[in-house]
Scaffold this active site. Structure first.
Site, mmCIF file in Angstrom:
data_model
loop_
_atom_site.group_PDB
_atom_site.id
_atom_site.type_symbol
_atom_site.label_atom_id
_atom_site.label_comp_id
_atom_site.label_asym_id
_atom_site.label_seq_id
_atom_site.Cartn_x
_atom_site.Cartn_y
_atom_site.Cartn_z
ATOM 1 N NE ARG A 1 -15.709 42.031 36.641
ATOM 2 C CZ ARG A 1 -14.819 42.129 35.876
ATOM 3 N NH1 ARG A 1 -14.803 42.963 34.950
ATOM 4 N NH2 ARG A 1 -13.538 41.373 36.079
ATOM 5 C CE LYS B 1 -10.855 40.075 26.678
ATOM 6 N NZ LYS B 1 -10.226 39.189 27.539
ATOM 7 C CD1 TRP B 2 -17.043 45.751 23.473
ATOM 8 C CD2 TRP B 2 -16.564 47.341 21.512
ATOM 9 N NE1 TRP B 2 -18.163 46.726 23.178
ATOM 10 C CE2 TRP B 2 -18.188 47.556 22.073
ATOM 11 C CE3 TRP B 2 -16.312 47.851 20.598
ATOM 12 C CZ2 TRP B 2 -18.717 48.701 21.475
ATOM 13 C CZ3 TRP B 2 -17.219 48.705 19.851
ATOM 14 C CH2 TRP B 2 -18.254 49.137 20.669
ATOM 15 C CG ASP B 3 -14.999 42.005 28.561
ATOM 16 O OD1 ASP B 3 -16.107 41.386 28.445
ATOM 17 O OD2 ASP B 3 -14.282 41.825 29.279
ATOM 18 C CG MET B 4 -21.799 44.246 27.444
ATOM 19 S SD MET B 4 -23.079 43.062 27.117
ATOM 20 C CE MET B 4 -24.438 43.928 27.301
ATOM 21 C CB CYS C 1 -14.727 40.062 25.326
ATOM 22 S SG CYS C 1 -14.610 39.008 26.815
ATOM 23 C CG ASP D 1 -14.357 34.859 31.329
ATOM 24 O OD1 ASP D 1 -13.392 35.291 30.260
ATOM 25 O OD2 ASP D 1 -14.708 35.693 31.895
ATOM 26 C CD1 TRP E 1 -18.688 34.015 32.611
ATOM 27 C CD2 TRP E 1 -18.407 32.474 34.239
ATOM 28 N NE1 TRP E 1 -17.411 34.134 33.257
ATOM 29 C CE2 TRP E 1 -16.981 33.163 34.021
ATOM 30 C CE3 TRP E 1 -18.324 31.439 35.005
ATOM 31 C CZ2 TRP E 1 -15.808 32.906 34.582
ATOM 32 C CZ3 TRP E 1 -16.996 31.209 35.662
ATOM 33 C CH2 TRP E 1 -15.870 31.676 35.562
#
Ligand code: GLA
Length: 722
Positions: free
Chosen positions: A434, A467-470, A517, A539, A190
């Site tokens: 998370r 914005k498609w996050d995972m 994302c 990020d 990350w």
């Protein structure tokens, strides 16, 4: 071009040749993958191919360990990793895939439900049949004449009645002739995704893989294979890249006679697929790229290929919106007033799209609750999203919205109503990353539900961008909807569910622009690029760290696919302060935007933003269409430098950054930098240097590296004047 007489096959792209033949025992063998050759050569290679089996004491059966099988089957004296294993009901899994037939099709195959190459010139399909079972394997090869990318995959078919268990189903196998090879991988974590690492390939199995349900931050479904002495600008090399976003594996293994066997596809660990009578299993496509002009050329070939044949054509070459995203400006702490103030300020600076990030829905005041509840939090956003949307409209801005469609918090209405919709097994404490669980996208009703709620929000609020996050990996990979012997299908079915949702949204809203994302750049791959023309690169938007990340990412992804924002300093990830113009220049090498609180900027900073956007709009077409040259790698020197040149060589844009300020003479680096990709015989004006120089001088002698402070940068705009 595809040449064949039904026994010998030669595939030809721009600079490569790929030859195979059917040997006397009926097995399909690879003869060559590398530079171009003539049709007539194939017969000689075929006649002499057995010379690679060393000597008399090896009997015919044992020879399989030496011979270059085009698709490696299990047993029969070939001890290399098999390409596929299919177990029958009696437990036997040995196989012997023999050549059966071939056909040539126009165009590339249309694969339903998975990302794939949208077009190609011709496709060779070779069918192999197993001696011992009802399995047939179709090997696909799509050739594009103006390209050095060869597209492959395999389709495994059960033509019998009884189910067969696929225990391994790789997409391809290829052997590279003897030589000393190094393997380039993109490793990371990350905040530091896709950092290139090169090492010689040792004996045993070298494996790049992800077990995380996504292509991941740690690794990437790409490997470069470099002959010894190959570098950025010269030498023979190969790119191997999966069009796949789930758990994958790519392997390299020396054969007994010193050829390097490459294979890959869906990860084998935990995989199992029940293939019933009459069913087919389609493996993900792989892009094989060849170059005899170094890794720089591999990158340019792949960039063109992805832009022309994978990325959604509606957006591939379309100018991208300049975005303002509120995440680092507000995190979860916002209301309609705050957002409207950001929108108003941003509109005045020339930004054209506002993206509202995490925190607008359900009971989402922090990251412990709310995922899955895709309805607006009216307590926080009085007047709802309609008000944000209206504010955007009033200021002539487009409205984008953040979703994390694949996830659910246990503290959510969705989870309380459907606890079995999360991927986990009753009685097994799930891993909470998370504070969230992964939805079971293997289930159609789950994908249907998410499609329904997300579409409703898009429709009701005039959303043109998402914005498609995972934000976590898949770990307890168990679906309550599948029987015990089919749990091995879950990982692959999960990613098929993700692709399905993306495709359905695009079908429903053809103008919708989706940015990918995954906790930064944790799912940056050619599979996702089929649906999402750009992906949040990392990020970590620190103006120095980004040079390494963008340099590594550029190895196999075009600049236009990298979403790059200018963020505030001290940087939220590194604490470092990098000059504002450096942050702007580095971000201008991708899909540009801002990730900071514009309402808190000084007038001077606001003027800089306006100037940066104007500058970006001068070069964004080069970012979309141009050819990339990496002039200096920040991982190997104190300088980062990239050049993008238009296809007709009439224009170029160079961005450079110096790392720490150390005297030139203590640098390993010669203080001039040679440009690349220009027309040797033309003259170019370098705007910032107020000078005109010949292409020959720029390519041969180069330009002096500017002396800057720590993390100082420069940009050069070049225009051909004669
Ligand atoms: C991830 C993304 C960020 C932001 C947060 C929101 O970390 O990479 O850009 O969207 O999620 O939770």
């Amino acid at each position: 071009m595809i040449y064949t007489d039904g026994k010998q096959f030669l595939l030809e792209g721009k600079n490569y040749g790929y030859a195979m033949f059917v040997n006397g025992d009926g097995f399909l063998q690879q003869l060559h993958y590398g530079g171009k050759m003539k049709r007539e050569d194939v017969a000689y290679l075929a006649e002499t191919y057995a010379s690679i089996v060393p000597n008399h004491w090896i009997n015919k059966d044992e020879a399989f360990d030496y011979l270059p099988s085009e698709y490696g089957f299990y047993a029969k004296g070939d001890y290399k990793e098999p390409t596929a294993i299919f177990e029958r009901q009696d437990g036997a899994s040995m196989s012997r895939l023999r050549y059966d037939s071939y056909r040539v099709e126009k165009d590339a195959p249309k694969i339903v439900g998975m990302p794939h190459v949208r077009s190609g010139d011709e496709t060779l399909v070779i069918t192999l049949k197993d001696d011992f079972s009802d399995i047939e394997v179709d090997l696909y090869y799509t050739v594009c004449e103006n390209s050095d990318v060869l597209v492959r995959n395999a389709v495994i078919r059960n033509v019998g009645k009884k189910p067969v268990m696929l225990k391994r189903a790789f997409s391809f196998r290829v052997e590279l002739a003897n030589g000393e090879y190094q393997l380039l991988r993109l490793a990371g974590r990350w905040g530091q995704e896709r950092i290139p690492e090169i090492a010689p390939v040792a004996h045993g199995l070298t494996r790049i893989h992800s077990l995380r349900g996504s292509s991941s931050h740690q690794t990437n479904p790409f490997m470069g294979i470099l002959r010894k002495d190959c570098g950025e600008e010269s030498g023979e090399c190969y790119g191997v890249q999966l069009v796949y976003s789930g758990s994958f594996a790519l392997t390299a293994e020396w054969s007994k006679y010193g050829a390097l066997t490459l294979q890959g596809g869906i990860n084998v660990t935990g995989f199992g697929w029940e293939l019933r009578g009459g069913e087919s299993f389609v493996t993900p496509q792989v892009l094989l790229t060849y170059s005899n002009a170094g890794m720089g050329e591999i990158s340019r070939e792949i960039h063109d290929f992805l832009r022309e044949r994978i990325i959604n054509p509606a957006y591939a070459f379309k100018r991208r919106p300049v975005v303002i995203n509120n995440w680092e400006a507000t995190y979860f702490d916002f209301d309609n007033e705050k957002l409207c103030a950001i929108i108003t300020a941003a509109a005045n600076l020339g930004i054209d799209t506002f993206v509202l990030d995490d925190g607008w829905f359900g009971n989402r005041t922090n990251d412990f609750a709310g995922l899955g509840d895709w309805f607006v939090n009216e307590e926080k956003l009085k007047g709802g999203l309609k008000k944000v949307s209206a504010c955007c409209k009033e200021h002539g801005m487009k409205f984008g919205l953040w979703f994390e469609p694949e996830m659910v918090n246990e503290d959510s209405e969705l989870f309380r109503a459907h606890p079995d919709w999360a991927l986990c097994k009753e009685g097994v404490e799930p891993m909470r990353s998370r504070q969230q669980l992964v939805l079971d996208f293997t289930r159609k009703e789950v994908v249907d539900y998410i499609f329904g709620v997300v579409s409703k929000i898009i429709k009701e609020n005039d959303i043109s961008y998402i914005k498609w996050d995972m934000n976590r990996y898949v770990s307890e990979c168990y679906s309550a909807s599948l029987p015990y012997h089919r749990q091995g299908e879950v990982m692959h079915r999960y990613i098929l569910g993700v692709y399905d949702l993306a495709q359905r949204l695009l079908d429903e809203f053809p103008d919708l622009f989706i940015e990918g994302c995954a906790g930064g750049g944790g799912r940056f791959d050619a599979g996702m690029l089929y649906y999402f023309p750009q992906i949040w690169t990392s990020d970590d938007s620190d103006g120095y760290e980004r040079t390494k990340i963008q340099c590594g990412t550029s190895l196999c992804y075009p600049l236009s696919s990298m979403s790059c924002h200018v963020s505030v300093c001290p940087n939220h990830q590194t604490g470092r302060t990098v000059p504002f113009d450096t942050r702007g220049r580095i971000a201008s090498l991708g899909a540009f935007g801002y990730e900071l609180d514009v309402t808190k900027m000084t007038d001077e900073e606001k003027e800089s933003v306006k100037a940066q956007i104007e500058a970006y709009k001068r070069t964004d077409r080069l970012i979309l269409n141009g050819e990339l040259y990496r002039l200096s790698n920040p991982l190997e020197s104190n300088y980062f430098c990239m050049l993008v040149v238009s296809k007709d060589k009439s224009e170029a844009y160079v961005v450079g950054e110096r790392g720490l300020c150390i005297p030139f003479w203590s640098d390993k680096f010669y203080p001039r930098i040679r440009l690349r990709g220009l027309d040797n015989n033309a003259f170019y004006e370098i705007e910032e240097l107020k000078t005109v120089l010949s292409g020959g001088a720029l390519l041969g002698a180069g330009l002096p590296l500017p002396k800057t402070g720590d993390f100082g940068s420069w940009a050069w705009h070049l225009k051909k004047v004669r």
